[in-house]
Design a protein around this motif. Sequence first.
Motif, PDB file in Angstrom:
ATOM      1  N   GLN A 132      -6.195  10.476  -5.775  1.00 42.97           N
ATOM      2  CA  GLN A 132      -6.908   9.251  -5.410  1.00 42.97           C
ATOM      3  C   GLN A 132      -8.053   8.992  -6.382  1.00 42.97           C
ATOM      4  N   THR A 165     -13.238   8.387  -4.560  1.00 39.66           N
ATOM      5  CA  THR A 165     -11.975   8.248  -3.843  1.00 39.66           C
ATOM      6  C   THR A 165     -12.087   7.322  -2.633  1.00 39.66           C
ATOM      7  N   THR A 187       0.828  -1.199   0.000  1.00 44.03           N
ATOM      8  CA  THR A 187       0.000   0.000   0.000  1.00 44.03           C
ATOM      9  C   THR A 187       0.866   1.254   0.000  1.00 44.03           C
ATOM     10  N   TYR A 215      -5.108  -3.832  -2.378  1.00 44.75           N
ATOM     11  CA  TYR A 215      -4.980  -4.000  -3.816  1.00 44.75           C
ATOM     12  C   TYR A 215      -4.950  -5.501  -4.103  1.00 44.75           C
ATOM     13  N   ARG A 244       2.006   6.670  -6.775  1.00 40.94           N
ATOM     14  CA  ARG A 244       0.886   7.542  -7.155  1.00 40.94           C
ATOM     15  C   ARG A 244       1.275   9.008  -6.962  1.00 40.94           C
ATOM     16  N   LEU A 277      -6.671   7.510  -9.601  1.00 41.16           N
ATOM     17  CA  LEU A 277      -6.297   6.120  -9.370  1.00 41.16           C
ATOM     18  C   LEU A 277      -7.537   5.235  -9.274  1.00 41.16           C
ATOM     19  N   ALA A 278      -8.550   5.720  -8.575  1.00 38.62           N
ATOM     20  CA  ALA A 278      -9.803   4.970  -8.477  1.00 38.62           C
ATOM     21  C   ALA A 278     -10.385   4.734  -9.871  1.00 38.62           C
ATOM     22  N   LYS A 309       1.174   4.000  -3.012  1.00 35.71           N
ATOM     23  CA  LYS A 309       0.865   5.390  -2.656  1.00 35.71           C
ATOM     24  C   LYS A 309       2.025   6.299  -3.063  1.00 35.71           C
ATOM     25  N   HIS A 314      -5.913  -5.262  -9.825  1.00 39.88           N
ATOM     26  CA  HIS A 314      -5.517  -3.856  -9.645  1.00 39.88           C
ATOM     27  C   HIS A 314      -4.066  -3.660 -10.092  1.00 39.88           C
ATOM     28  N   ILE A 320      -8.139   1.780   1.164  1.00 45.19           N
ATOM     29  CA  ILE A 320      -6.913   0.996   0.986  1.00 45.19           C
ATOM     30  C   ILE A 320      -5.740   1.719   1.644  1.00 45.19           C
ATOM     31  N   GLU A 321      -5.570   3.007   1.336  1.00 48.39           N
ATOM     32  CA  GLU A 321      -4.419   3.744   1.848  1.00 48.39           C
ATOM     33  C   GLU A 321      -4.460   3.908   3.369  1.00 48.39           C
ATOM     34  N   ILE A 337      -9.962   4.043  -2.740  1.00 41.52           N
ATOM     35  CA  ILE A 337      -8.518   4.233  -2.569  1.00 41.52           C
ATOM     36  C   ILE A 337      -8.214   4.698  -1.149  1.00 41.52           C
TER      37      ILE A 337
END
Length: 83
Positions: A31, A43, A17, A58, A24, A34-35, A21, A62, A49-50, A46
């Motif tokens: 976010q 968002t 993760t 993920y 990214r 990325l989503a 991140k 993904h 997850i973060e 994401i």
Amino acid sequence: MSKEEHPDIIKYYDALTQHIKLLRKERKISQLKLANILGHNSTSFIARIELRQNNANYNLSHLVLLAKEWNLNIKDLLPPLEF
């Protein structure tokens, strides 16, 4: 203990993760962007997850999508195993 609760698995998900991140942010991708890459419209996916909430992680699909989008080998998305 389920496999998702195993300390080594949790540690690796945390590292994965954080690595994604960082990638990214290096690419200046929000976010939301990325989503969208991963087929989601908000968002919150994401963010969960973060923040490592509700066992959100993920998955392989993904990683395939991110590797393709970012023109990387999928191995570049995986942090090294360090135990």
